[in-house]
Write a protein that holds these residues in place. Structure first.
Motif, mmCIF file in Angstrom:
data_model
loop_
_atom_site.group_PDB
_atom_site.id
_atom_site.type_symbol
_atom_site.label_atom_id
_atom_site.label_comp_id
_atom_site.label_asym_id
_atom_site.label_seq_id
_atom_site.Cartn_x
_atom_site.Cartn_y
_atom_site.Cartn_z
ATOM 1 N N ASP A 155 0.915 -1.267 0.037
ATOM 2 C CA ASP A 155 -0.013 0.087 0.081
ATOM 3 C C ASP A 155 0.874 1.295 -0.012
ATOM 4 O OD1 ASP A 155 -2.389 1.482 0.103
ATOM 5 O OD2 ASP A 155 -2.468 1.287 2.250
ATOM 6 N N THR A 156 1.921 1.263 0.917
ATOM 7 C CA THR A 156 2.814 2.453 0.749
ATOM 8 C C THR A 156 3.559 2.589 -0.441
ATOM 9 O OG1 THR A 156 4.840 1.166 1.657
ATOM 10 C CG2 THR A 156 3.204 2.090 3.087
ATOM 11 N N LEU A 158 2.444 1.676 -3.628
ATOM 12 C CA LEU A 158 1.539 2.277 -4.498
ATOM 13 C C LEU A 158 1.017 3.593 -4.205
ATOM 14 C CD1 LEU A 158 -0.747 -0.840 -5.427
ATOM 15 C CD2 LEU A 158 1.458 -0.452 -6.147
ATOM 16 N N ALA A 159 1.006 3.952 -3.159
ATOM 17 C CA ALA A 159 0.723 5.300 -2.650
ATOM 18 C C ALA A 159 1.724 6.105 -3.294
ATOM 19 C CB ALA A 159 0.453 5.303 -1.372
ATOM 20 N N ALA A 162 1.477 6.633 -6.832
ATOM 21 C CA ALA A 162 0.231 7.328 -7.457
ATOM 22 C C ALA A 162 0.729 8.769 -7.273
ATOM 23 C CB ALA A 162 -0.940 6.996 -6.474
ATOM 24 N N PHE A 192 -6.061 -0.577 -9.115
ATOM 25 C CA PHE A 192 -4.913 -0.672 -8.836
ATOM 26 C C PHE A 192 -5.071 -1.745 -7.704
ATOM 27 C CE2 PHE A 192 -7.749 2.462 -6.221
ATOM 28 C CZ PHE A 192 -7.718 1.781 -4.846
ATOM 29 N N GLY A 237 -9.785 -0.511 -6.601
ATOM 30 C CA GLY A 237 -9.104 -1.362 -6.028
ATOM 31 C C GLY A 237 -9.357 -2.775 -6.328
ATOM 32 N N LEU A 242 -5.546 -1.687 0.692
ATOM 33 C CA LEU A 242 -4.950 -0.405 -0.149
ATOM 34 C C LEU A 242 -5.776 0.718 0.189
ATOM 35 C CD1 LEU A 242 -4.215 -2.324 -3.764
ATOM 36 C CD2 LEU A 242 -2.522 -1.962 -1.862
ATOM 37 N N ARG A 244 -4.536 3.502 1.807
ATOM 38 C CA ARG A 244 -3.825 4.495 1.579
ATOM 39 C C ARG A 244 -3.470 4.985 0.169
ATOM 40 N NH1 ARG A 244 0.507 6.691 5.021
ATOM 41 N NH2 ARG A 244 2.043 7.760 4.049
ATOM 42 N N THR A 245 -3.562 3.892 -0.533
ATOM 43 C CA THR A 245 -3.344 4.262 -2.131
ATOM 44 C C THR A 245 -4.694 4.928 -2.799
ATOM 45 O OG1 THR A 245 -2.036 2.300 -2.354
ATOM 46 C CG2 THR A 245 -3.094 3.261 -4.322
ATOM 47 N N THR A 248 -4.821 8.609 -1.463
ATOM 48 C CA THR A 248 -4.017 9.456 -1.981
ATOM 49 C C THR A 248 -4.478 9.662 -3.511
ATOM 50 O OG1 THR A 248 -1.978 8.401 -1.009
ATOM 51 C CG2 THR A 248 -1.578 9.481 -3.161
#
Length: 451
Positions: A155-156, A158-159, A162, A192, A237, A242, A244-245, A248
């Motif tokens: 998640d971090t 992909l964020a 992004a 995502f 998603g 995910l 956080r992504t 964002t």
């Protein structure tokens, strides 16, 4: 305590029962996301910045030998780094230049760890300057175990992806005009979540059958193929962890999130497709028949687990989707876990879970945030579930107490998304139960055949 007694004691309210404990994250370290992300993004290189402990974990947990030359490495922090005697910028510059010379990646990911958090290492400040100096994109993702659990490491990353800038507007518009004759006109849709390429193709084809064109996936196979993200684009998603992504994309990129259940199991996949169709104002076609066909194909597996009970201790953050699918397949879920809940992103999955419980006329599972494992073990002793899906640390102790277990990490690495792969979930879930049946049969034959 029998299953009937447990059902009477477990939540019989008309709403899901949430509880919060004060337990730590008893999960795999989130830097393990490197295991699947370096394979997914083929032209990338992952540099994990941490201590020797992080290096031992990666080498042992991922099982990669040195001569295999994987596209990730450790930047081991030594006493000079921690005591600020060495220059962080120069040390990271030396490593990145070596990576660029030896591997020539299109992008380097810096993966922060617990140590970089504790010593307040300014990775976000160093990266832009170094990126400009060596002419190579550097993306910082703080996948530390202090703040995140297992799959939240992805998640971090992909964020952070992004937030990268797009290509030129003209290039994007030109790309959008290609091969649109098979699709219904709609706003761009970006999906995502890191899943294997065959599953990406399957979900893309399922959407194509509905006349929906996928403008891109985050992450893509190559860094320069990242989707072009613009204000007003729709994003959706495929994994529940995910959040956080999703945040964002909504706040930073001003995208419109499609809050759908996740495409895990035939019921989830159908709901995911239907929600996307609804948002894009497209009439879905043939999804109910497709779902029924998949359920019929899994009849032999379902007959093994129907009426059996399962307890999720929490590890990979796929528990909500897996629990909903197993409830639909006929199991009783005593308890499941999540570590962070974002209503706008995960709310649709919880609504489908609640709807499934009502339709199957089974009690709602207890949902625990930040579980305490000592309390969970006590509840397992009382409830006596037929199966416990847990992290690797707790599997053997539970097995020694006569409780069937399944490693949750196996669901992370298996192909479980979409209609076609639903059977893989049941294959994993039923394996301990089938093993016990075979052992009992062998044992009974030994005593029966003895003269």
């Amino acid at each position: 305590m029998t299953i009937t007694q447990v059902i009477n004691n477990v939540n019989l309210k008309e709403k899901l029962n949430f509880d919060c404990e004060t337990g730590n994250y008893h999960t795999f370290c989130p830097i393990s996301c490197v295991a699947w992300l370096y394979q997914k993004i083929e032209d990338s290189f992952f540099l994990v910045i941490g201590t020797k402990t992080c290096g031992y974990f990666l080498q042992n947990a991922l099982g990669v030998m040195i001569f295999a030359e994987p596209r990730y490495a450790m930047a081991e922090l030594e006493e000079g780094d921690i005591s600020a005697q060495l220059n962080d910028y120069e040390e990271l510059k030396r490593l990145c230049l070596q990576i660029k010379r030896d591997r020539n990646p299109s992008v380097i990911f810096w993966i922060g760890t617990c140590t970089t958090e504790i010593i307040k290492m300014d990775l976000e400040g160093i990266a832009p300057k170094l990126e400009a100096e060596i002419s190579l994109p550097i993306i910082v993702a703080r996948a530390n175990g202090l703040d995140y659990a297992f799959t939240q490491g992805e998640d971090t990353v992909l964020a952070a992806l992004a937030q990268r800038p797009n290509l030129k507007q003209s290039d994007y518009l030109q790309k959008e005009k290609i091969n649109n004759h098979d699709y219904i006109e709609h706003l761009p849709l970006i999906l995502f979540g890191s899943i294997p390429d065959p599953v990406v193709n399957q979900l893309t084809i399922e959407l194509k059958k509905q006349g929906i064109r996928v403008s891109g996936w985050l992450p893509s196979k190559r860094y320069n193929e990242l989707p072009q993200i613009y204000e007003g684009n729709y994003v959706c998603g495929v994994n529940p962890y995910l959040s956080r992504t999703a945040t964002t994309l909504m706040r930073r990129r001003k995208c419109k999130i499609i809050g759908a259940p996740f495409p895990i199991g035939p019921d989830g996949t159908r709901a995911w497709l239907e929600k996307i169709c609804t948002i894009l104002k497209i009439q879905p076609i043939g999804l109910k028949e497709r779902e029924n066909e998949v359920w019929n194909n899994m009849f032999n597996y379902i007959s093994l687990i129907n009426g059996k009970s399962v307890f999720f201790m929490g590890d990979n953050l796929l528990e909500i989707s897996l629990a909903r699918f197993l409830l639909r397949a006929g199991m009783i879920v005593f308890e499941l876990v999540f570590h962070i809940w974002i209503k706008r992103y995960q709310g649709a999955e919880l609504e489908l879970l609640q709807k499934t419980c009502k339709e199957k006329k089974v009690p709602f599972p207890i949902i625990i945030e930040k579980p305490d494992n000592y309390n969970q073990v006590d509840r397992i002793r009382d409830m006596k579930p037929d199966l416990v899906i847990t992290g690797m640390a707790h599997a053997n102790p539970l097995e020694a107490r006569g409780i069937n277990t399944k490693w949750s990490v196996e669901f992370t690495f298996a192909q479980i998304h979409g209609f076609t792969n639903a059977i893989e979930i049941l294959e994993l879930v039923t394996r301990p139960l089938r093993r016990n049946q075979k052992l009992q049969k062998i044992g009974s034959q030994q005593y029966t055949d003895r003269r």
